[in-house]
Write a protein that holds these residues in place. Structure first.
Motif, PDB file in Angstrom:
ATOM      1  N   ARG A   1      -5.192  13.074   2.248  1.00 46.24           N
ATOM      2  CA  ARG A   1      -6.360  13.325   1.381  1.00 46.24           C
ATOM      3  C   ARG A   1      -7.279  12.093   1.300  1.00 46.24           C
ATOM      4  NH1 ARG A   1      -5.999  16.127  -2.949  1.00 46.24           N
ATOM      5  NH2 ARG A   1      -3.766  16.401  -3.235  1.00 46.24           N
TER       6      ARG A   1
ATOM      7  N   SER B   1       1.023  24.679   2.776  1.00 44.55           N
ATOM      8  CA  SER B   1      -0.159  24.767   1.921  1.00 44.55           C
ATOM      9  C   SER B   1      -1.016  23.512   2.097  1.00 44.55           C
ATOM     10  CB  SER B   1       0.258  24.906   0.453  1.00 44.55           C
ATOM     11  OG  SER B   1       0.707  23.652  -0.030  1.00 44.55           O
ATOM     12  N   VAL B   2      -2.302  23.671   1.848  1.00 43.94           N
ATOM     13  CA  VAL B   2      -3.215  22.531   1.962  1.00 43.94           C
ATOM     14  C   VAL B   2      -2.810  21.453   0.963  1.00 43.94           C
ATOM     15  CG1 VAL B   2      -5.611  21.781   1.705  1.00 43.94           C
ATOM     16  CG2 VAL B   2      -5.098  23.946   2.800  1.00 43.94           C
ATOM     17  N   ASP B   3      -2.439  21.863  -0.234  1.00 46.26           N
ATOM     18  CA  ASP B   3      -2.051  20.870  -1.247  1.00 46.26           C
ATOM     19  C   ASP B   3      -0.904  20.002  -0.745  1.00 46.26           C
ATOM     20  OD1 ASP B   3      -3.952  21.619  -2.970  1.00 46.26           O
ATOM     21  OD2 ASP B   3      -2.665  22.917  -4.190  1.00 46.26           O
ATOM     22  N   GLU B   4       0.042  20.654  -0.067  1.00 51.45           N
ATOM     23  CA  GLU B   4       1.197  19.896   0.429  1.00 51.45           C
ATOM     24  C   GLU B   4       0.769  18.936   1.531  1.00 51.45           C
ATOM     25  OE1 GLU B   4       4.480  19.857   3.543  1.00 51.45           O
ATOM     26  OE2 GLU B   4       3.878  21.919   3.052  1.00 51.45           O
TER      27      GLU B   4
ATOM     28  N   ASP C   1     -10.433  23.221   5.388  1.00 53.90           N
ATOM     29  CA  ASP C   1      -9.860  22.234   4.474  1.00 53.90           C
ATOM     30  C   ASP C   1      -8.694  21.443   5.064  1.00 53.90           C
ATOM     31  OD1 ASP C   1     -11.677  22.818   2.555  1.00 53.90           O
ATOM     32  OD2 ASP C   1     -10.372  24.177   1.419  1.00 53.90           O
TER      33      ASP C   1
ATOM     34  N   LEU D   1      -2.089  17.579   2.158  1.00 49.41           N
ATOM     35  CA  LEU D   1      -2.985  16.511   1.695  1.00 49.41           C
ATOM     36  C   LEU D   1      -2.198  15.338   1.099  1.00 49.41           C
ATOM     37  CD1 LEU D   1      -5.938  18.496   0.065  1.00 49.41           C
ATOM     38  CD2 LEU D   1      -5.893  17.361   2.291  1.00 49.41           C
ATOM     39  N   CYS D   2      -0.983  15.612   0.638  1.00 49.42           N
ATOM     40  CA  CYS D   2      -0.163  14.554   0.009  1.00 49.42           C
ATOM     41  C   CYS D   2       0.682  13.772   1.003  1.00 49.42           C
ATOM     42  CB  CYS D   2       0.763  15.174  -1.035  1.00 49.42           C
ATOM     43  SG  CYS D   2      -0.151  15.870  -2.397  1.00 49.42           S
TER      44      CYS D   2
END
Ligand code: GLV
Ligand code: MN
Ligand code: MN
Length: 396
Positions: free
Chosen positions: A149, A133-136, A45, A138-139
């Motif tokens: 992302r 983290s991936v969420d971080e 990811d 991606l932004c």
């Protein structure tokens, strides 16, 4: 050299920013090479790609080798790319020699090591190691507001045969071959650098907020000129951070000005500060000076300082260095220990697995430059050491 055609510049350099079309095309090329090796391609990811040569016991955690293929703007052909190509060469050589090791071997391309487009770098490796983290990630936005992302799916779509795998799978060991990016090996006529560790880095984004005004009419005494504020701050940073610290490195690598018109007093300036030092305590002290110096020298402007990376020094450890040295000695190559002043993906991976780095000389120590150059026989020697340690780790 074929990889370097993706993002090639007229002056011989390479601009292959992370997740750009050139980066995506380069990954497509590597996926084609993987196909000819009959090796499986995997991705995660964070956009890290793995070219896997399955071992006799495919359930065992693989031995990984690789680096990155993104470059800085106007970078060279070898920084990162060499480590990936050398890892693929190891797989090909094993196959040609009819060697199928006990553990699987994976050549890895870590996403966005440089952080030139999406800052900070070592992004894919940090996500793999679980430190970001991936969420971080991606932004994270580039200068045009494009987020990771927005472009990552394009890269994955370019690899339709890649099997998705979860981030951070267990690995037996990671090895990264890389050009030295400094002058020591060349100066000592040494073929192989056994890397002891990587110096720490702190990086900041500084925004100086003034007030845009008419360049002809605004009184000099009443101006809030963001550019003059930034210049004073940068001068003070240079004086304070580098004072009595010959090992410190300070780089203002990006600088932008708004509205950037000849007849307007600059209202806003944004610049980056990249700070490095080989000792963690000094690194902390120097980094802590940055917000204070910005506040002290801002004049009539406001200033905002955001620290966007704080990586302490990494150390690879005596057993790993001796493991690599034994391989160098078996190949009867010359070696010396060397501490890396440049950052690498290994700084992240060493947090989760035994990790080692193998340096080869590069001409005049030049890197992040179109003039980056390395001799074929040195690159081959480094790849042979990589093969030797990968095979030894696979069958350990
Ligand atoms: C990357 O090239 C770094 O030195 O951090
Ligand atoms: Mn590199
Ligand atoms: Mn680099």
């Amino acid at each position: 050299m074929e990889l370097a055609t993706h993002g090639a510049m007229p002056d011989g350099g390479v601009t292959r920013l992370a997740l750009s079309e050139a980066d995506i095309d380069a990954r497509r090329l590597i996926a084609r090479w993987a196909e000819s090796l009959q090796a499986e391609v995997l991705a995660d990811d964070a956009g890290n790609c793995f070219i896997r040569y399955a071992g006799r016991d495919p359930e065992l955690p693989p031995v990984m080798a690789g680096s990155h293929i993104d470059t800085v703007p106007g970078g060279g052909k070898f920084d990162g790319a060499y480590g990936v190509v050398a890892a693929l060469e190891v797989i090909e050589a094993m196959q040609q020699a009819g060697v199928r090791p006990k553990r699987s071997v994976e050549a890895v391309i870590w996403t966005n090591e440089e952080g030139a487009r999406f800052s900070p770098g070592q992004m894919g490796a940090a996500a793999f190691a679980g430190t970001r983290s991936v969420d971080e990630i991606l932004c994270v936005k580039d200068r045009d507001g494009v987020r990771v992302r927005d472009v990552l799916p394009r890269m994955l779509a370019a690899l339709p045969k890649a099997r998705m795998r979860s981030l951070g799978v267990p690995i037996t060991a990671f090895f990264e071959a890389h050009i030295e990016q400094g002058p020591e090996l060349e100066a000592h006529a040494t073929q192989i650098g056994v890397v002891t560790g990587i110096q720490g880095r702190r990086s900041f984004i500084v925004t100086v907020l003034g007030e845009a005004a008419h360049g002809g009419t605004a009184r000099q005494s009443e101006r809030k000129d963001a550019l003059l504020g930034a210049v004073r701050i940068i001068g003070a940073l240079e004086a304070s951070v580098l004072e009595n610290e010959s090992d410190a490195r300070l780089t203002i690598g990006t600088f932008s000005l708004e509205p950037n018109a000849p007849l307007v007093v600059p209202g806003c300036v944004r610049f980056s500060v990249d700070l490095r030092h080989p000792e963690n305590a000094t690194m902390k002290r120097l980094g802590d000076l940055v917000p204070a110096i910005c506040a002290r020298h801002r004049g009539a402007c406001a200033v905002e300082v955001v620290e966007n990376a704080n990586a302490p020094c990494a150390y690879f450890g005596e057993p790993m260095m001796q493991f690599i040295e034994a391989a160098v000695d078996r190949l009867q190559l010359s070696r010396r220990r060397i501490f890396s002043l440049a950052g690498h993906d290994s700084r992240e991976i060493v947090k989760i697995a035994p990790t080692g780095m193998i340096f080869v000389p590069c001409k005049r120590g030049l890197s992040h430059s179109a003039l980056e150059e390395a001799e074929p026989h040195d690159l081959a020697a480094g790849a042979r050491v990589l093969a030797e340690v990968v095979i030894a780790a696979c069958d350990a």
